[in-house]
Design an enzyme around this catalytic site. Structure first.
Site, PDB file in Angstrom:
ATOM      1  N   PHE A 196       0.814  -1.180   0.107  1.00  0.00           N
ATOM      2  CA  PHE A 196       0.154   0.068  -0.076  1.00  0.00           C
ATOM      3  C   PHE A 196       0.891   1.382   0.013  1.00  0.00           C
ATOM      4  O   PHE A 196       1.952   1.381   0.734  1.00  0.00           O
ATOM      5  CB  PHE A 196      -0.858  -0.184   1.256  1.00  0.00           C
ATOM      6  CG  PHE A 196      -1.951   0.884   1.240  1.00  0.00           C
ATOM      7  CD1 PHE A 196      -3.004   0.685   0.439  1.00  0.00           C
ATOM      8  CD2 PHE A 196      -1.792   2.187   2.069  1.00  0.00           C
ATOM      9  CE1 PHE A 196      -4.050   1.644   0.497  1.00  0.00           C
ATOM     10  CE2 PHE A 196      -3.008   3.093   2.102  1.00  0.00           C
ATOM     11  CZ  PHE A 196      -4.045   2.786   1.381  1.00  0.00           C
ATOM     12  N   ASP A 227       2.747  -6.101   7.593  1.00  0.00           N
ATOM     13  CA  ASP A 227       1.509  -5.361   7.748  1.00  0.00           C
ATOM     14  C   ASP A 227       0.337  -6.302   7.350  1.00  0.00           C
ATOM     15  O   ASP A 227       0.114  -6.820   6.306  1.00  0.00           O
ATOM     16  CB  ASP A 227       1.557  -4.240   6.643  1.00  0.00           C
ATOM     17  CG  ASP A 227       0.559  -3.319   6.886  1.00  0.00           C
ATOM     18  OD1 ASP A 227      -0.582  -3.719   7.182  1.00  0.00           O
ATOM     19  OD2 ASP A 227       0.672  -1.850   6.508  1.00  0.00           O
ATOM     20  N   TYR A 278     -10.312  -0.849  11.316  1.00  0.00           N
ATOM     21  CA  TYR A 278     -11.575  -0.262  10.667  1.00  0.00           C
ATOM     22  C   TYR A 278     -11.644  -1.148   9.551  1.00  0.00           C
ATOM     23  O   TYR A 278     -12.748  -1.011   8.746  1.00  0.00           O
ATOM     24  CB  TYR A 278     -11.309   1.134  10.494  1.00  0.00           C
ATOM     25  CG  TYR A 278     -10.171   1.682   9.328  1.00  0.00           C
ATOM     26  CD1 TYR A 278      -9.975   1.341   8.087  1.00  0.00           C
ATOM     27  CD2 TYR A 278      -9.153   2.047  10.139  1.00  0.00           C
ATOM     28  CE1 TYR A 278      -9.173   1.709   7.474  1.00  0.00           C
ATOM     29  CE2 TYR A 278      -8.081   2.516   9.302  1.00  0.00           C
ATOM     30  CZ  TYR A 278      -7.976   2.244   8.187  1.00  0.00           C
ATOM     31  OH  TYR A 278      -6.832   2.764   7.458  1.00  0.00           O
ATOM     32  N   LYS A 279     -11.008  -2.104   9.011  1.00  0.00           N
ATOM     33  CA  LYS A 279     -11.202  -2.936   7.760  1.00  0.00           C
ATOM     34  C   LYS A 279     -11.988  -3.937   8.355  1.00  0.00           C
ATOM     35  O   LYS A 279     -13.111  -3.908   8.854  1.00  0.00           O
ATOM     36  CB  LYS A 279     -10.198  -3.281   7.010  1.00  0.00           C
ATOM     37  CG  LYS A 279      -9.593  -1.970   6.546  1.00  0.00           C
ATOM     38  CD  LYS A 279      -8.044  -2.166   5.796  1.00  0.00           C
ATOM     39  CE  LYS A 279      -7.555  -0.736   4.987  1.00  0.00           C
ATOM     40  NZ  LYS A 279      -6.223  -0.862   4.624  1.00  0.00           N
ATOM     41  N   ARG A 326     -12.794  -4.196  -6.590  1.00  0.00           N
ATOM     42  CA  ARG A 326     -12.246  -5.080  -5.842  1.00  0.00           C
ATOM     43  C   ARG A 326     -13.386  -5.446  -4.874  1.00  0.00           C
ATOM     44  O   ARG A 326     -14.128  -4.507  -4.750  1.00  0.00           O
ATOM     45  CB  ARG A 326     -11.351  -4.181  -5.001  1.00  0.00           C
ATOM     46  CG  ARG A 326     -10.660  -4.876  -3.803  1.00  0.00           C
ATOM     47  CD  ARG A 326      -9.539  -4.263  -2.966  1.00  0.00           C
ATOM     48  NE  ARG A 326     -10.155  -2.962  -2.534  1.00  0.00           N
ATOM     49  CZ  ARG A 326      -9.485  -2.359  -1.758  1.00  0.00           C
ATOM     50  NH1 ARG A 326      -8.224  -2.581  -1.250  1.00  0.00           N
ATOM     51  NH2 ARG A 326     -10.106  -1.095  -0.940  1.00  0.00           N
TER      52      ARG A 326
HETATM   53  C1  LIG Z   1      -5.500   0.573   4.657  1.00  0.00           C
HETATM   54  C2  LIG Z   1      -3.909   0.488   4.735  1.00  0.00           C
HETATM   55  C3  LIG Z   1      -3.379   1.574   5.235  1.00  0.00           C
HETATM   56  C4  LIG Z   1      -3.854   2.975   5.692  1.00  0.00           C
HETATM   57  O1  LIG Z   1      -3.063   3.470   6.738  1.00  0.00           O
HETATM   58  P1  LIG Z   1      -4.079   4.538   7.846  1.00  0.00           P
HETATM   59  O2  LIG Z   1      -2.844   5.164   8.568  1.00  0.00           O
HETATM   60  O3  LIG Z   1      -4.861   3.724   8.654  1.00  0.00           O
HETATM   61  O4  LIG Z   1      -4.794   5.556   6.964  1.00  0.00           O
HETATM   62  C5  LIG Z   1      -2.012   1.511   5.373  1.00  0.00           C
HETATM   63  N1  LIG Z   1      -1.260   0.459   4.862  1.00  0.00           N
HETATM   64  C6  LIG Z   1      -1.944  -0.647   4.122  1.00  0.00           C
HETATM   65  C7  LIG Z   1      -1.119  -1.815   4.050  1.00  0.00           C
HETATM   66  C8  LIG Z   1      -3.411  -0.831   4.123  1.00  0.00           C
HETATM   67  O5  LIG Z   1      -4.007  -1.498   3.694  1.00  0.00           O
END
Ligand SMILES: *Cc1c(COP(=O)(O)O)cnc(C)c1O
Length: 397
Positions: free
Chosen positions: A113, A184, A209-210, A356
């Site tokens: 990400f 992660d 939150y996911k 997705r």
């Molecule tokens: C959703 C996601 C994030 C989002 O980071 P936030 O700081 O919570 O906005 C970061 N890394 C990955 C791999 C994600 O899937």
């Protein structure tokens, strides 16, 4: 065993919606509303500042961390909540680099990400010691773990394609090369069984939150393996990670173990909602959840693929190599998702061309999956996406 009828009843789902985006933002747990109202009225309202002690606010980042620990195979007492995932990535990476002062390479992959990569870039600039962020394709990661690598910074499930890295194999390889492994778990926690301790991960981070359904902006989590806990370098040395926050000493001293990964005041109201979400997870057996998630995603692929020849499967075909999402590629993917949303089927689009769909057995069953596949087939077969109103991009996709 897991009672999916009971878990489904535990969520609020708007009338007429089929929700295939719980991988991005989980739905509202019914009990979260009352839990948050209680925290506001009975705790904040009535206790005022005494809530930090009387309502246990100060201990909640650890208490909730222990509940997440069970879902990711972490040892109790080694997960803490706070901040956002991007911040937790930064903390873990800074601590990991500190453990390998003679090495300069951070290895990640192009399926990661962007925020993880951006945070790494920012840390490299802040350290100004000549570190290099080396980004290879996901398939090249194993071969790129050389003795130059200080840290592997990998996301287990690719947010675009759902491709699953082999956490145990890559961690073992990183350790054999003398590197530190950070995982992660943004698209893993609550999506599939995870065993950070069994895999030997040094650090793990994730959001709530996911798939965990903690609500928009719910705090992130960080895990530090017990063997590093008392030595991990706290780059973000806030007062709540201090050994004695209320001694108000002039200089920072790192707190014991995972406490040092706390930074500042915890989000008490958000934690109330997250606590209600985690209550639902208490009754969930992860292998059963995984089997159901595979059943639902296989059904979706089987219905969509033959009916929509213009869509190309972007996810691995082998369900054992996927997380809990299925992605297809199509050049007008954004418009397709908008046309689906107009029909009450919510998935999402990830640039440049990924449609997705998340499969979350806690509140999705075979009827919804079949109906979603039917809608997608109608949108594709009738070119219903090809309307100007579906092509206008909103700020958040
Ligand atoms: C959703 C996601 C994030 C989002 O980071 P936030 O700081 O919570 O906005 C970061 N890394 C990955 C791999 C994600 O899937």
């Amino acid at each position: 065993m897991t009672n999916f009828t009971a878990t489904r009843a535990a969520f609020h789902m708007p009338e007429g919606v089929i929700y295939l985006d719980g991988n991005s933002l989980g739905p509202l747990p019914v009990a979260a509303e009352a839990a948050m109202a209680r925290a506001m009225r009975d705790e904040w309202g009535e206790m005022l500042i005494t809530g930090w002690n009387r309502a246990g606010w100060m201990a909640q980042p650890r208490d909730l961390g222990d509940r997440i620990a069970r879902l990711i195979g972490a040892e109790a007492g080694h997960v803490v909540l706070g901040d956002t995932l991007s911040i937790k990535v930064y903390q873990a990476l800074a601590a990991a680099l500190h453990m390998r002062p003679d090495r300069r390479v951070i290895l990640s992959d192009s399926g990661n990400f962007p925020s993880d990569l951006y945070m790494a870039e920012g840390l490299v600039r802040a350290l100004d010691k000549g570190h290099e962020l080396r980004v290879v394709t996901p398939e090249e990661v194993a071969g790129a773990i050389t003795e130059e690598v200080a840290v592997t910074l990998l996301t287990e499930v690719d947010y675009r394609t759902g491709r699953l890295h082999d956490m145990t194999a890559l961690t073992t390889r990183a350790h054999a090369a003398g590197a530190v492994a950070i995982w992660d778990l943004a698209h893993s926690a609550g999506a599939l069984p995870v065993d950070v301790a069994g895999a030997g991960a040094d650090f793990a981070v994730g959001c709530t939150y996911k798939y965990l359904n903690g609500g928009p902006g719910a705090p992130a989590f960080i895990y530090v393996a017990p063997r590093h806990a008392e030595a991990a370098f706290p780059a973000l040395s806030g007062w709540l990670g201090h050994d004695a926050p209320f001694a108000f000493e002039p200089a920072y001293r790192a707190g014991a173990g995972i406490e040092r990964m706390r930074v500042g005041t915890p989000p008490v109201l958000a934690m109330a909602a997250l606590g209600a979400a985690l209550d639902i997870w208490e009754g969930v057996d992860m292998p059963t959840l995984r089997a159901r998630s595979i059943e639902l995603s296989e059904m979706f692929i089987a219905e969509v693929e033959p009916a929509c020849p213009m869509l190309r499967l972007a996810s691995p075909r082998d369900p054992a190599k996927r997380g809990s999402q299925v992605s297809f590629r199509f050049d007008e993917g954004y418009a397709v998702i908008q046309a689906l949303i107009a029909r009450g089927v919510i998935g999402d689009f990830r640039a440049p061309d990924i449609l997705r769909f998340g499969f979350t057995p806690l509140y999705l069953g075979t009827n919804e999956v079949r109906a979603a596949a039917r809608h997608l087939t109608e949108v594709m077969a009738g070119r219903l996406w090809d309307r100007p109103e579906y092509r206008t991009r909103a700020a958040v996709t």
